[in-house]
Write a protein that holds these residues in place. Structure first.
Motif, PDB file in Angstrom:
ATOM      1  N   ALA A  86      12.655  -4.803  -0.613  1.00 48.09           N
ATOM      2  CA  ALA A  86      12.716  -6.029   0.188  1.00 48.09           C
ATOM      3  C   ALA A  86      12.128  -7.207  -0.591  1.00 48.09           C
ATOM      4  O   ALA A  86      11.130  -7.060  -1.313  1.00 48.09           O
ATOM      5  CB  ALA A  86      11.950  -5.846   1.495  1.00 48.09           C
ATOM      6  N   PRO A  87      12.718  -8.395  -0.453  1.00 43.85           N
ATOM      7  CA  PRO A  87      12.214  -9.558  -1.196  1.00 43.85           C
ATOM      8  C   PRO A  87      10.821 -10.004  -0.757  1.00 43.85           C
ATOM      9  O   PRO A  87      10.132 -10.687  -1.506  1.00 43.85           O
ATOM     10  CB  PRO A  87      13.263 -10.635  -0.902  1.00 43.85           C
ATOM     11  N   ASP A  88      10.403  -9.593   0.464  1.00 47.11           N
ATOM     12  CA  ASP A  88       9.085 -10.018   0.941  1.00 47.11           C
ATOM     13  C   ASP A  88       8.059  -8.890   0.918  1.00 47.11           C
ATOM     14  O   ASP A  88       7.008  -8.988   1.550  1.00 47.11           O
ATOM     15  CB  ASP A  88       9.203 -10.565   2.373  1.00 47.11           C
ATOM     16  N   VAL A  89       8.356  -7.789   0.209  1.00 47.42           N
ATOM     17  CA  VAL A  89       7.447  -6.643   0.214  1.00 47.42           C
ATOM     18  C   VAL A  89       6.082  -7.038  -0.342  1.00 47.42           C
ATOM     19  O   VAL A  89       5.963  -7.792  -1.316  1.00 47.42           O
ATOM     20  CB  VAL A  89       8.042  -5.461  -0.592  1.00 47.42           C
ATOM     21  N   VAL A  90       5.041  -6.558   0.330  1.00 41.54           N
ATOM     22  CA  VAL A  90       3.655  -6.812  -0.086  1.00 41.54           C
ATOM     23  C   VAL A  90       2.997  -5.458  -0.332  1.00 41.54           C
ATOM     24  O   VAL A  90       3.044  -4.562   0.524  1.00 41.54           O
ATOM     25  CB  VAL A  90       2.878  -7.580   0.991  1.00 41.54           C
ATOM     26  N   LEU A  91       2.370  -5.298  -1.486  1.00 41.26           N
ATOM     27  CA  LEU A  91       1.724  -4.048  -1.854  1.00 41.26           C
ATOM     28  C   LEU A  91       0.209  -4.176  -1.755  1.00 41.26           C
ATOM     29  O   LEU A  91      -0.375  -5.122  -2.270  1.00 41.26           O
ATOM     30  CB  LEU A  91       2.119  -3.637  -3.275  1.00 41.26           C
ATOM     31  N   LYS A  92      -0.390  -3.215  -1.054  1.00 35.12           N
ATOM     32  CA  LYS A  92      -1.843  -3.111  -0.976  1.00 35.12           C
ATOM     33  C   LYS A  92      -2.224  -1.692  -1.380  1.00 35.12           C
ATOM     34  O   LYS A  92      -1.522  -0.740  -1.057  1.00 35.12           O
ATOM     35  CB  LYS A  92      -2.342  -3.380   0.452  1.00 35.12           C
ATOM     36  N   LYS A  93      -3.350  -1.552  -2.059  1.00 36.25           N
ATOM     37  CA  LYS A  93      -3.757  -0.215  -2.477  1.00 36.25           C
ATOM     38  C   LYS A  93      -5.267  -0.083  -2.496  1.00 36.25           C
ATOM     39  O   LYS A  93      -5.993  -1.074  -2.603  1.00 36.25           O
ATOM     40  CB  LYS A  93      -3.184   0.109  -3.851  1.00 36.25           C
ATOM     41  N   GLN A  94      -5.716   1.178  -2.370  1.00 41.32           N
ATOM     42  CA  GLN A  94      -7.144   1.444  -2.418  1.00 41.32           C
ATOM     43  C   GLN A  94      -7.356   2.867  -2.914  1.00 41.32           C
ATOM     44  O   GLN A  94      -6.593   3.788  -2.595  1.00 41.32           O
ATOM     45  CB  GLN A  94      -7.797   1.271  -1.049  1.00 41.32           C
ATOM     46  N   ASP A  95      -8.428   3.048  -3.674  1.00 41.64           N
ATOM     47  CA  ASP A  95      -8.782   4.380  -4.150  1.00 41.64           C
ATOM     48  C   ASP A  95      -9.297   5.230  -3.001  1.00 41.64           C
ATOM     49  O   ASP A  95      -9.908   4.727  -2.053  1.00 41.64           O
ATOM     50  CB  ASP A  95      -9.855   4.288  -5.239  1.00 41.64           C
ATOM     51  N   VAL A  96      -9.053   6.538  -3.098  1.00 38.42           N
ATOM     52  CA  VAL A  96      -9.565   7.506  -2.123  1.00 38.42           C
ATOM     53  C   VAL A  96     -10.908   8.004  -2.639  1.00 38.42           C
ATOM     54  O   VAL A  96     -11.054   8.324  -3.828  1.00 38.42           O
ATOM     55  CB  VAL A  96      -8.581   8.678  -1.944  1.00 38.42           C
ATOM     56  N   SER A  97     -11.904   8.089  -1.761  1.00 39.60           N
ATOM     57  CA  SER A  97     -13.248   8.471  -2.203  1.00 39.60           C
ATOM     58  C   SER A  97     -13.300   9.888  -2.762  1.00 39.60           C
ATOM     59  O   SER A  97     -14.171  10.203  -3.576  1.00 39.60           O
ATOM     60  CB  SER A  97     -14.239   8.337  -1.046  1.00 39.60           C
ATOM     61  N   THR A  98     -12.359  10.741  -2.358  1.00 44.13           N
ATOM     62  CA  THR A  98     -12.306  12.107  -2.883  1.00 44.13           C
ATOM     63  C   THR A  98     -11.441  12.211  -4.135  1.00 44.13           C
ATOM     64  O   THR A  98     -11.282  13.287  -4.701  1.00 44.13           O
ATOM     65  CB  THR A  98     -11.754  13.065  -1.808  1.00 44.13           C
ATOM     66  N   GLY A  99     -10.874  11.070  -4.545  1.00 44.57           N
ATOM     67  CA  GLY A  99     -10.014  11.042  -5.723  1.00 44.57           C
ATOM     68  C   GLY A  99      -8.584  10.723  -5.346  1.00 44.57           C
ATOM     69  O   GLY A  99      -8.063  11.208  -4.342  1.00 44.57           O
ATOM     70  N   GLY A 100      -7.934   9.883  -6.149  1.00 44.81           N
ATOM     71  CA  GLY A 100      -6.556   9.515  -5.864  1.00 44.81           C
ATOM     72  C   GLY A 100      -6.461   8.100  -5.329  1.00 44.81           C
ATOM     73  O   GLY A 100      -7.404   7.308  -5.407  1.00 44.81           O
ATOM     74  N   ARG A 101      -5.302   7.784  -4.744  1.00 48.22           N
ATOM     75  CA  ARG A 101      -5.063   6.411  -4.290  1.00 48.22           C
ATOM     76  C   ARG A 101      -4.069   6.389  -3.137  1.00 48.22           C
ATOM     77  O   ARG A 101      -3.173   7.223  -3.051  1.00 48.22           O
ATOM     78  CB  ARG A 101      -4.529   5.560  -5.444  1.00 48.22           C
ATOM     79  N   VAL A 102      -4.251   5.397  -2.256  1.00 46.91           N
ATOM     80  CA  VAL A 102      -3.291   5.105  -1.186  1.00 46.91           C
ATOM     81  C   VAL A 102      -2.658   3.755  -1.494  1.00 46.91           C
ATOM     82  O   VAL A 102      -3.361   2.769  -1.723  1.00 46.91           O
ATOM     83  CB  VAL A 102      -3.964   5.051   0.197  1.00 46.91           C
ATOM     84  N   THR A 103      -1.327   3.709  -1.514  1.00 42.82           N
ATOM     85  CA  THR A 103      -0.594   2.456  -1.704  1.00 42.82           C
ATOM     86  C   THR A 103       0.244   2.193  -0.462  1.00 42.82           C
ATOM     87  O   THR A 103       0.933   3.099   0.024  1.00 42.82           O
ATOM     88  CB  THR A 103       0.329   2.535  -2.942  1.00 42.82           C
ATOM     89  N   VAL A 104       0.173   0.981   0.052  1.00 49.09           N
ATOM     90  CA  VAL A 104       0.922   0.608   1.256  1.00 49.09           C
ATOM     91  C   VAL A 104       1.835  -0.565   0.922  1.00 49.09           C
ATOM     92  O   VAL A 104       1.362  -1.605   0.443  1.00 49.09           O
ATOM     93  CB  VAL A 104      -0.024   0.232   2.421  1.00 49.09           C
ATOM     94  N   ALA A 105       3.121  -0.390   1.169  1.00 51.33           N
ATOM     95  CA  ALA A 105       4.111  -1.464   0.979  1.00 51.33           C
ATOM     96  C   ALA A 105       4.619  -1.887   2.345  1.00 51.33           C
ATOM     97  O   ALA A 105       5.124  -1.050   3.107  1.00 51.33           O
ATOM     98  CB  ALA A 105       5.262  -0.974   0.113  1.00 51.33           C
ATOM     99  N   THR A 106       4.480  -3.167   2.684  1.00 49.03           N
ATOM    100  CA  THR A 106       4.936  -3.653   3.988  1.00 49.03           C
ATOM    101  C   THR A 106       5.975  -4.751   3.808  1.00 49.03           C
ATOM    102  O   THR A 106       5.933  -5.521   2.849  1.00 49.03           O
ATOM    103  CB  THR A 106       3.761  -4.207   4.820  1.00 49.03           C
ATOM    104  N   SER A 107       6.906  -4.799   4.757  1.00 48.46           N
ATOM    105  CA  SER A 107       7.942  -5.832   4.762  1.00 48.46           C
ATOM    106  C   SER A 107       8.116  -6.343   6.182  1.00 48.46           C
ATOM    107  O   SER A 107       8.531  -5.580   7.075  1.00 48.46           O
ATOM    108  CB  SER A 107       9.276  -5.263   4.241  1.00 48.46           C
ATOM    109  N   ARG A 108       7.800  -7.608   6.392  1.00 45.98           N
ATOM    110  CA  ARG A 108       8.029  -8.190   7.715  1.00 45.98           C
ATOM    111  C   ARG A 108       9.520  -8.344   7.983  1.00 45.98           C
ATOM    112  O   ARG A 108       9.972  -8.294   9.134  1.00 45.98           O
ATOM    113  CB  ARG A 108       7.323  -9.551   7.814  1.00 45.98           C
TER     114      ARG A 108
END
Length: 245
Positions: free
Chosen positions: A142-164
């Motif tokens: 999507a042209p308006d996709v926004v990516l947010k991410k954060q590390d997981v305290s136990t290791g790894g990462r969560v990435t969230v892509a949102t599109s209004r």
């Protein structure tokens, strides 16, 4: 660089850009470490989606099952040894033969019904998987996709892509192994509301890609460690809390 060039990350990974956009974005990648990181992460996700395609039984399965039923010899009934008996009247022999034919046809029909239902079930699962994959690709491109991410305290990462534009989002989890007897559970948090479970991973599962409809209305995507099969409310503290606003 402008905000517009950053928004091409998802479309570039899915090869949904034209030649001019590709050339411009590749020049941008040489200068933008953040976009290079996001391209790497989304490329890995796209590869996992491609590897998880479903296999559907071939359309000729039905003909093969019916053909095999026709060729399969029916075993005769087991009888105890006994002195020879008088030959049954012709009409009785005909009735018995007809009953045997009906039984054989019935058995063949039962085999076909079981196989046909299995094919239908697998086709439905495959269609759902293809639809889910298409939805993921649409949101990420999507042209308006926004990516947010954060590390997981136990290791790894969560990435969230949102599109209004599509009123939806994709949550991409790639974590380390959870502690013994625990599983990962995703939550969405909205203003003034209690956290709502978005997905519960299986025991031993450390990665998932989840489509969440209406995600742009949420403020956070949280990740917790829970007992197998999940919990009705999150166990605090969360091991990751991705702020969307």
């Amino acid at each position: 660089m402008t905000t517009e060039i950053h928004s091409l990350v998802g479309a570039y990974v899915l090869d949904a850009v034209d030649d001019i956009e590709r050339a411009s974005f590749e020049r941008h990648l040489r200068e933008c470490e953040s976009c290079r990181s996001e391209v790497t992460e989304l490329s890995e996700t796209a590869a996992r989606l491609a590897d998880n395609t479903w296999s559907v039984p071939p359309p000729w399965l039905r003909e093969n099952v019916l053909s095999e039923v026709g060729r399969t010899r029916q075993l005769p009934p087991v009888v105890d040894a006994a002195p020879p008996a008088r030959t049954a009247p012709r009409w009785r022999r005909f009735t018995a033969a007809a009953a045997a034919v009906v039984a054989a046809v019935g058995a063949g029909s039962a085999v076909y019904v079981v196989q046909d239902q299995r094919v239908r079930d697998e086709q439905r699962v495959a269609e759902a998987a293809r639809a889910n994959e298409a939805r993921i690709r649409t949101i990420l491109a999507a042209p308006d996709v926004v990516l947010k991410k954060q590390d997981v305290s136990t290791g790894g990462r969560v990435t969230v892509a949102t599109s209004r534009l599509h009123d939806a989002g994709v949550v991409i989890l790639a974590a380390e192994a959870a502690p013994t007897g625990r599983v990962y559970q995703l939550w969405t948090i909205r203003p003034g509301g209690a956290p709502v479970s978005a997905a519960v991973l299986n025991e031993g599962q450390v990665a998932d890609v989840v489509v969440l409809e209406g995600l742009p209305g949420a403020t956070d995507v949280g990740l917790t460690l829970e007992p197998p099969k999940g919990s009705p409310t999150p166990t605090l503290p969360m091991v990751a809390d991705v702020k969307l606003v």
